[in-house]
Write an enzyme that holds these catalytic residues in place. Structure first.
Site, PDB file in Angstrom:
ATOM      1  N   LYS A  15       0.823  -1.213   0.000  1.00 40.49           N
ATOM      2  CA  LYS A  15       0.000   0.000   0.000  1.00 40.49           C
ATOM      3  C   LYS A  15       0.858   1.265   0.000  1.00 40.49           C
ATOM      4  O   LYS A  15       0.584   2.207  -0.741  1.00 40.49           O
ATOM      5  CB  LYS A  15      -0.941   0.031   1.224  1.00 40.49           C
ATOM      6  CG  LYS A  15      -1.898  -1.152   1.303  1.00 40.49           C
ATOM      7  CD  LYS A  15      -2.897  -0.993   2.440  1.00 40.49           C
ATOM      8  CE  LYS A  15      -2.270  -0.986   3.827  1.00 40.49           C
ATOM      9  NZ  LYS A  15      -1.735  -2.306   4.244  1.00 40.49           N
ATOM     10  N   ARG A  90      -9.713   0.604   8.978  1.00 38.98           N
ATOM     11  CA  ARG A  90      -9.236  -0.736   9.293  1.00 38.98           C
ATOM     12  C   ARG A  90     -10.222  -1.522  10.153  1.00 38.98           C
ATOM     13  O   ARG A  90      -9.950  -2.672  10.483  1.00 38.98           O
ATOM     14  CB  ARG A  90      -7.932  -0.616  10.079  1.00 38.98           C
ATOM     15  CG  ARG A  90      -6.683  -1.086   9.336  1.00 38.98           C
ATOM     16  CD  ARG A  90      -5.523  -0.775  10.254  1.00 38.98           C
ATOM     17  NE  ARG A  90      -4.328  -1.502   9.976  1.00 38.98           N
ATOM     18  CZ  ARG A  90      -3.311  -1.019   9.265  1.00 38.98           C
ATOM     19  NH1 ARG A  90      -3.386   0.159   8.692  1.00 38.98           N
ATOM     20  NH2 ARG A  90      -2.219  -1.723   9.143  1.00 38.98           N
ATOM     21  N   ARG A 129      11.619  -5.951   4.857  1.00 38.62           N
ATOM     22  CA  ARG A 129      11.509  -4.516   5.147  1.00 38.62           C
ATOM     23  C   ARG A 129      12.099  -4.217   6.526  1.00 38.62           C
ATOM     24  O   ARG A 129      12.708  -3.177   6.740  1.00 38.62           O
ATOM     25  CB  ARG A 129      10.037  -4.093   5.083  1.00 38.62           C
ATOM     26  CG  ARG A 129       9.823  -2.605   5.241  1.00 38.62           C
ATOM     27  CD  ARG A 129       8.402  -2.203   4.868  1.00 38.62           C
ATOM     28  NE  ARG A 129       7.465  -2.431   5.949  1.00 38.62           N
ATOM     29  CZ  ARG A 129       6.135  -2.285   5.849  1.00 38.62           C
ATOM     30  NH1 ARG A 129       5.596  -1.960   4.689  1.00 38.62           N
ATOM     31  NH2 ARG A 129       5.359  -2.494   6.876  1.00 38.62           N
ATOM     32  N   ARG A 135      11.613  -0.068  11.474  1.00 31.07           N
ATOM     33  CA  ARG A 135      10.316  -0.255  12.140  1.00 31.07           C
ATOM     34  C   ARG A 135      10.366  -1.493  13.019  1.00 31.07           C
ATOM     35  O   ARG A 135      10.545  -2.603  12.521  1.00 31.07           O
ATOM     36  CB  ARG A 135       9.206  -0.403  11.092  1.00 31.07           C
ATOM     37  CG  ARG A 135       8.669   0.915  10.605  1.00 31.07           C
ATOM     38  CD  ARG A 135       7.579   0.722   9.588  1.00 31.07           C
ATOM     39  NE  ARG A 135       6.456  -0.074  10.080  1.00 31.07           N
ATOM     40  CZ  ARG A 135       5.324  -0.225   9.404  1.00 31.07           C
ATOM     41  NH1 ARG A 135       5.164   0.348   8.240  1.00 31.07           N
ATOM     42  NH2 ARG A 135       4.354  -0.962   9.924  1.00 31.07           N
ATOM     43  N   ARG A 147      -0.088  -8.917  13.509  1.00 31.86           N
ATOM     44  CA  ARG A 147      -0.697  -7.906  12.614  1.00 31.86           C
ATOM     45  C   ARG A 147      -1.561  -8.562  11.560  1.00 31.86           C
ATOM     46  O   ARG A 147      -2.652  -8.074  11.239  1.00 31.86           O
ATOM     47  CB  ARG A 147       0.406  -7.062  11.959  1.00 31.86           C
ATOM     48  CG  ARG A 147       0.958  -6.012  12.914  1.00 31.86           C
ATOM     49  CD  ARG A 147       2.346  -5.586  12.550  1.00 31.86           C
ATOM     50  NE  ARG A 147       2.438  -4.935  11.271  1.00 31.86           N
ATOM     51  CZ  ARG A 147       3.576  -4.812  10.577  1.00 31.86           C
ATOM     52  NH1 ARG A 147       4.699  -5.315  11.064  1.00 31.86           N
ATOM     53  NH2 ARG A 147       3.587  -4.185   9.428  1.00 31.86           N
TER      54      ARG A 147
HETATM   55  P1  ADP Z   1       1.135  -2.108   7.895  1.00 28.39           P
HETATM   56  O1  ADP Z   1       0.087  -1.913   6.836  1.00 28.39           O
HETATM   57  O2  ADP Z   1       2.393  -2.665   7.348  1.00 28.39           O
HETATM   58  O3  ADP Z   1       0.668  -2.829   9.131  1.00 28.39           O
HETATM   59  P2  ADP Z   1       0.846   0.618   8.855  1.00 28.39           P
HETATM   60  O4  ADP Z   1       1.910   1.635   8.823  1.00 28.39           O
HETATM   61  O5  ADP Z   1      -0.389   0.856   8.046  1.00 28.39           O
HETATM   62  O6  ADP Z   1       1.598  -0.693   8.418  1.00 28.39           O
HETATM   63  O7  ADP Z   1       0.384   0.363  10.362  1.00 28.39           O
HETATM   64  C1  ADP Z   1       1.292   0.118  11.396  1.00 28.39           C
HETATM   65  C2  ADP Z   1       0.545  -0.034  12.717  1.00 28.39           C
HETATM   66  O8  ADP Z   1      -0.125   1.223  13.042  1.00 28.39           O
HETATM   67  C3  ADP Z   1      -0.566  -1.067  12.747  1.00 28.39           C
HETATM   68  O9  ADP Z   1      -0.086  -2.359  13.074  1.00 28.39           O
HETATM   69  C4  ADP Z   1      -1.499  -0.505  13.837  1.00 28.39           C
HETATM   70  O10 ADP Z   1      -1.023  -0.790  15.132  1.00 28.39           O
HETATM   71  C5  ADP Z   1      -1.395   0.987  13.641  1.00 28.39           C
HETATM   72  N1  ADP Z   1      -2.447   1.518  12.750  1.00 28.39           N
HETATM   73  C6  ADP Z   1      -2.273   2.087  11.521  1.00 28.39           C
HETATM   74  N2  ADP Z   1      -3.449   2.466  10.988  1.00 28.39           N
HETATM   75  C7  ADP Z   1      -4.408   2.114  11.890  1.00 28.39           C
HETATM   76  C8  ADP Z   1      -5.841   2.218  11.914  1.00 28.39           C
HETATM   77  N3  ADP Z   1      -6.514   2.759  10.894  1.00 28.39           N
HETATM   78  N4  ADP Z   1      -6.490   1.749  13.009  1.00 28.39           N
HETATM   79  C9  ADP Z   1      -5.829   1.224  14.030  1.00 28.39           C
HETATM   80  N5  ADP Z   1      -4.505   1.082  14.069  1.00 28.39           N
HETATM   81  C10 ADP Z   1      -3.787   1.527  13.018  1.00 28.39           C
END
Ligand code: ADP
Length: 195
Positions: A15, A90, A129, A135, A147
């Protein structure tokens, strides 16, 4: 009328990579809740410190937190050409909240593009990654699996929500970055014509 799109898919589906290319081509504003949360963490804000506890465990941050962040950006950018939502919504509650926020301004989601990637490929990409991204949620296989589990338990249902409104288009998320980007652009262009 804004052109709003959601780029959807499990962690590691590409994404972030594809979002950068799409916003450049279409002049959309990138809204990544993950990036916004990481920015809060690096500023050591209260919100960031609270969110970090969940992120380090591979759990979703509470809905109110991310809904509040998105609401602020939408209210402060009423003249944007459109938004690309990445990593949001999400949960079903976030999807409902987003619809309400957009409705208030007579806006809506044009399309959800859902990247399809096998689970084995996801774990492989995230571990890779993790070697360079800095990260902490990427270099621990337990956290990665947590996750992906959160994705299946809470996030996958978000696609059903948009499916009901006939807004989901599946796109193969494996292959070269360019091929996937071209497949995404094809779908965006189709929607833009009728939008
Ligand atoms: P990835 O898609 O690789 O998990 P992101 O950067 O989108 O990476 O998200 C990293 C973390 O941030 C998630 O595991 C979650 O803990 C938190 N997070 C991101 N977006 C949301 C959301 N919309 N609702 C709840 N938690 C979120």
């Amino acid at each position: 009328m804004m052109f709003n799109l959601i780029l959807f898919g499990p962690p590691g589906s590409g994404k972030g990579t594809q979002s950068e290319k799409i916003i450049t081509k279409y002049g959309l504003r990138h809204l990544s809740t993950g990036d916004m949360l990481r920015a809060e963490i690096s500023e050591q804000s209260r919100l960031g410190m609270e969110a970090k506890k969940f992120m380090d465990k591979g759990q979703l941050v509470p809905d109110e937190v991310v809904i509040g962040m998105i609401g602020n950006v939408l209210n402060n950018n009423k003249n944007a050409k459109g938004f690309l939502f990445d990593g949001f919504p999400r949960t079903a509650a976030q999807a409902n909240a987003l619809d309400e926020l957009l409705n208030e301004n007579n806006q809506s989601i044009a399309v959800m593009l859902a990247l399809q990637v096998s689970e084995a490929e996801l774990v492989k990409r995230l571990l890779k990654r993790g070697e360079t991204s800095g990260r902490s949620d990427d270099n621990n296989e337990q956290v990665i699996l947590a996750r992906i589990k959160e994705y299946h338990n809470k996030t996958a249902a978000v696609a059903d929500y948009y499916q009901k409104h006939d807004k989901v288009v599946m796109v193969k998320g494996e292959g070269s970055v360019e091929d996937i980007f071209n497949a995404l652009c094809l779908e965006i262009d189709k929607k833009k014509e009728i939008f």
